[in-house]
Write an enzyme that holds these catalytic residues in place. Structure first.
Site, PDB file in Angstrom:
ATOM      1  N   CYS A 312      -4.726  -7.600  -0.018  1.00 58.25           N
ATOM      2  CA  CYS A 312      -3.776  -8.318   0.827  1.00 58.25           C
ATOM      3  C   CYS A 312      -2.897  -7.366   1.634  1.00 58.25           C
ATOM      4  CB  CYS A 312      -2.918  -9.265  -0.010  1.00 58.25           C
ATOM      5  SG  CYS A 312      -1.992  -8.459  -1.336  1.00 58.25           S
ATOM      6  N   HIS A 739       2.043  -9.833  -3.876  1.00 56.06           N
ATOM      7  CA  HIS A 739       1.167 -10.324  -2.800  1.00 56.06           C
ATOM      8  C   HIS A 739       1.829 -10.115  -1.443  1.00 56.06           C
ATOM      9  CE1 HIS A 739      -2.125 -12.635  -1.189  1.00 56.06           C
ATOM     10  NE2 HIS A 739      -1.320 -13.513  -0.636  1.00 56.06           N
TER      11      HIS A 739
END
Length: 785
Positions: A312, A739
């Site tokens: 990510c 994330h």
């Protein structure tokens, strides 16, 4: 079924273990075995090429002369729902195989003979085809390599001393020695104690009794019972190192406690499997306040990237960069053939163009079709996402961090990618897109006693600003019941004001000998077209950087940077004498503090030298901004020492640098500072613009062999208005876990003006509540307007 002579060619051999087999995806675009026409895998070098309208497989034949290919098509199977479900065993984890999900169809064709459906059992074909189909795909191979290099033994596993042995109870009777838990159990390899682990993602219980035992006994090494496999792999944790490790003698260490490793079967997910699952499921909110799903967006420029388990950080940076005209102009050329090279998957130019085409063309942006969807499980209209596996492998190759499967810092990755792009070759008609980010920062030092000054110039492609932490009293928290500290919001302008403000540093004046110190101030000598700002929300707790959730107010109206431009050297200012080549002695207290934070001594000394040898915090800020400098781990070399060895450099390398516009004297100095590495020497020149014998009072003026002065990056034009273009946000307590997502301002088809779009890996949706996300962004991308 004609008689093709190439099926018996001497060079036709099955793939060797060391060879990559690209049997899933084209190396020059994102077409794959799932496309209607499938993928053509070269039977000579195992390159994968699409066979649709672009026909990169045919282009490969034209360039390489390799005629035979294996066409592979993969079709998703429709589930038979009238069959009874399989009995689930709690003793083993059954993974769905590719054969369970797909039907694979293969055929052989020859471009030179123009034959299709060549008999697959003729000539040397059977062994080659079998080798291709059984070989690990490129993605699988690289992921395994990345995981394998994650863990190493430590002194505690290598020198493990075990107490008197005994047989551990059977699985059914086994439980934690301090509670009744029978899963997530860790066996102390030193004394045989069984303790439950920490509570884990996915609802796996744990009371941390294994950790409690390690703390009370000082025993270091434990193994997770449910993770042990017959082939000798298992989760090994060293509590003294506080890291996962490997144990080369695991089989004998387990046998000491009556466990035969050959009879073990894995019954629980490993820590890494749970970490990947955690990363992939840890999402930003994809719903509005009233619970409705955010609206997916499809089309050119709205293509998501599939999460590879830890990618990510990469995806968010790529989406921000490819939204900029400079990167689009440089790498998106839909009407041109890919660059000619022997190994497309190993070529940065090819992979950057492949990524740009995948994201910007719209060819792969559409809702994924689920043939097994039912009224009870409606189809989610999100994209499948493009897997950036080849790009991730290529840009991470040889890098200590980016070649692993660990979560990474998005800002560090941006700097790493900038370096790779800048050092790559750029055709004459195309310019380095990182050039649009480059600018010059001017540092001014003035002695408090004699008032003489010194100017230093530093070429950069980003700034890292500290965000001031002002804690709110607990009784004023906006939300009740919060267990973490909350902070007063600040503006980005305040952060920039602090970045360009004066500070006092303790230095001895080389002119008057005073120890009163200096005033130091950094301002912009020039400003870039694209400006990236890293908002550093960190606080040192026991000299460990700890992330803080401090809200930063950023207005979408243009922000004027005119006041941050320096005035330069003034006529009435007297310059300090040049520094002589003397041994540098680092501030010992600051050096010890930096080394206790984990920075190597060489880096710490270099940072202290660059920041005036004043304090650890200033040096730490410098280190965060220069993590990707090519010479960051080279011993500190002062100017005179560098010049003394400059004449010993390779004349051919000096000539090469001269062709890039770098004069001979400066080329010798750069090569001396980088051990003769020409790529690092180029980067050294860009990062040391003021380090030139031809400079006058800090002005940049390296002269090329053609007599033309090298262009100074950035602009001094005013007004200098910058508007927020995109942001990268991070969710999690540490930059090495959690994330990343990107929010980019784009024109959405059918709408006027610019709107915010959320890129959350493969999910691309119209953003909601962007004001809240802007407050906690990690990176801000501004464009000059």
């Amino acid at each position: 079924m004609g008689n093709c002579p190439h099926i018996n060619a001497p060079e036709l051999k099955p793939p060797q273990p060391s060879q990559h087999v690209y049997r899933e995806e084209c190396t020059q675009c994102f077409d794959s075995v799932d496309n209607p026409s499938g993928l053509n895998v070269c039977l000579h070098c195992f390159n994968g090429g699409c066979s649709d309208d672009r026909n990169h497989a045919s282009l490969h034949y034209t360039r390489s002369g390799h005629p035979l290919v294996l066409n592979i098509k993969r079709l998703r199977k429709k589930l038979q729902r009238d069959e009874p479900p399989h009995k689930i065993s709690k003793l083993a984890i059954a993974a769905e195989t590719e054969e369970d999900r797909y039907e694979t169809i293969t055929s052989v064709l020859c471009y030179e003979c123009k034959e299709e459906n060549i008999d697959k059992v003729s000539g040397k074909l059977p062994s080659v085809i079998d080798g291709i189909m059984k070989a690990l795909s490129f993605t699988e191979r690289e992921e395994i390599k990345a995981w394998e290099q994650e863990f190493v033994p430590c002194e505690h596993t290598l020198l493990l001393q075990q107490q008197e042995g005994r047989k551990i109870e059977s699985t059914d009777l086994t439980h934690c020695s301090m509670c009744d838990l029978k899963e997530n159990l860790w066996l102390c390899l030193e004394c045989g104690n069984l303790g439950c682990g920490r509570s884990q993602f996915g609802g796996v219980g744990g009371n941390s009794h294994g950790l409690a035992h390690a703390n009370s006994s000082s025993h270091a090494v434990a193994v997770k019972l449910g993770s042990i496999t017959a082939d000798g792999s298992a989760d090994i944790y060293c509590y003294k190192c506080n890291e996962e490790r490997t144990d080369p003698e695991l089989a004998s260490h387990l046998a000491h406690w009556g466990i035969n490793i050959a009879e073990r079967e894995k019954t629980e997910k490993s820590l890494m499997e749970m970490q990947i699952e955690h990363n992939m499921k840890w999402e930003f909110s994809m719903t509005t306040e009233d619970g409705h799903e955010l609206e997916p967006i499809f089309g050119p420029g709205f293509t998501g990237l599939k999460n590879l388990g830890n990618s990510c950080y990469l995806s968010s940076i790529v989406q921000c960069l490819l939204a900029l005209p400079e990167f689009q102009d440089r790498y998106y050329h839909p009407q041109s053939d890919p660059p000619e090279c022997a190994f497309p998957a190993e070529d940065l130019e090819t992979q950057m163009r492949k990524l740009a085409d995948g994201i910007l063309s719209g060819r792969y942006s559409g809702p994924e079709t689920n043939i097994n969807a039912t009224p009870d499980t409606p189809e989610v209209p999100h994209q499948k996402g493009l897997p950036p596996a080849m790009f991730k492998h290529l840009v991470g190759r040889g890098h200590e961090e980016f070649s692993t499967m660990r979560q990474q810092d998005a800002f560090e990755f941006l700097l790493h990618l900038f370096k790779l792009v800048s050092l790559s070759r750029h055709p004459e008609h195309l310019t380095d897109p990182v050039r649009s980010f480059r600018f010059v920062v001017e540092q001014r030092l003035q002695c408090l006693s004699c008032k003489r000054v010194r100017y230093r110039l530093d070429e950069q492609d980003n700034i890292s600003v500290s965000v001031p932490a002002r804690r709110l009293p607990p009784n004023t928290y906006p939300s009740e019941g919060s267990e973490t500290d909350q902070f007063e919001s600040v503006t980005l302008k305040e952060c920039l004001d602090i970045f360009t403000s004066e500070e006092t540093v303790e230095l001895k004046c080389p002119a008057c000998g005073s120890n009163d110190g200096f005033r130091k101030r950094s301002m912009f000598k020039t400003l870039p077209q694209e400006l990236v700002i890293n908002a550093r929300r960190f606080e040192l707790v026991n000299w460990v950087p700890t992330k803080l959730n401090i809200p930063v107010q950023v207005n979408e109206d243009p922000l004027d940077f005119s006041n941050y431009l320096s005035r330069g050297h003034q006529e009435d200012e007297e310059l300090l004498p040049d520094e002589k080549s003397e041994a540098f002695t680092a501030n010992q207290e600051a050096l010890d503090q930096l080394m206790s934070m984990g920075f190597p001594r060489v880096r710490a000394e270099k940072a202290l030298h660059a920041t005036g040898n004043a304090d650890a915090e200033a040096a730490m800020n410098w280190l965060f901004a220069h993590m990707e400098d090519p010479d960051i781990d080279e011993p500190l070399v002062l100017n005179q020492a560098t010049a003394d060895h400059g004449d010993l450099q390779d004349p051919e390398k000096i000539t090469q640098l001269g062709e890039m516009g770098i004069d001979a004297r400066r080329a010798r100095k750069a090569l001396a500072a980088t051990d003769g590495d020409i790529n690092r020497a180029v980067d050294w020149v860009f990062s040391h613009p003021d380090d030139s014998d031809s400079a006058d009072n800090g002005a940049i003026s390296p002269v090329s062999n053609s007599g033309k002065a090298r262009e100074i990056p950035g602009s001094v034009d005013t007004p200098a208005q910058y508007q927020l273009r995109s942001i990268v946000c991070h969710k999690g307590r540490s930059v090495h876990a959690g994330h990343y997502v990107a929010f980019v301002r784009k024109t959405i088809p059918g709408e006027s003006g610019l709107s915010w779009v959320l890129f959350n890996d493969e999910k691309v949706v119209k953003a909601h509540d962007i004001e809240e996300m802007k407050k906690f962004a990690y990176l801000y991308f501004f464009s000059r307007v």
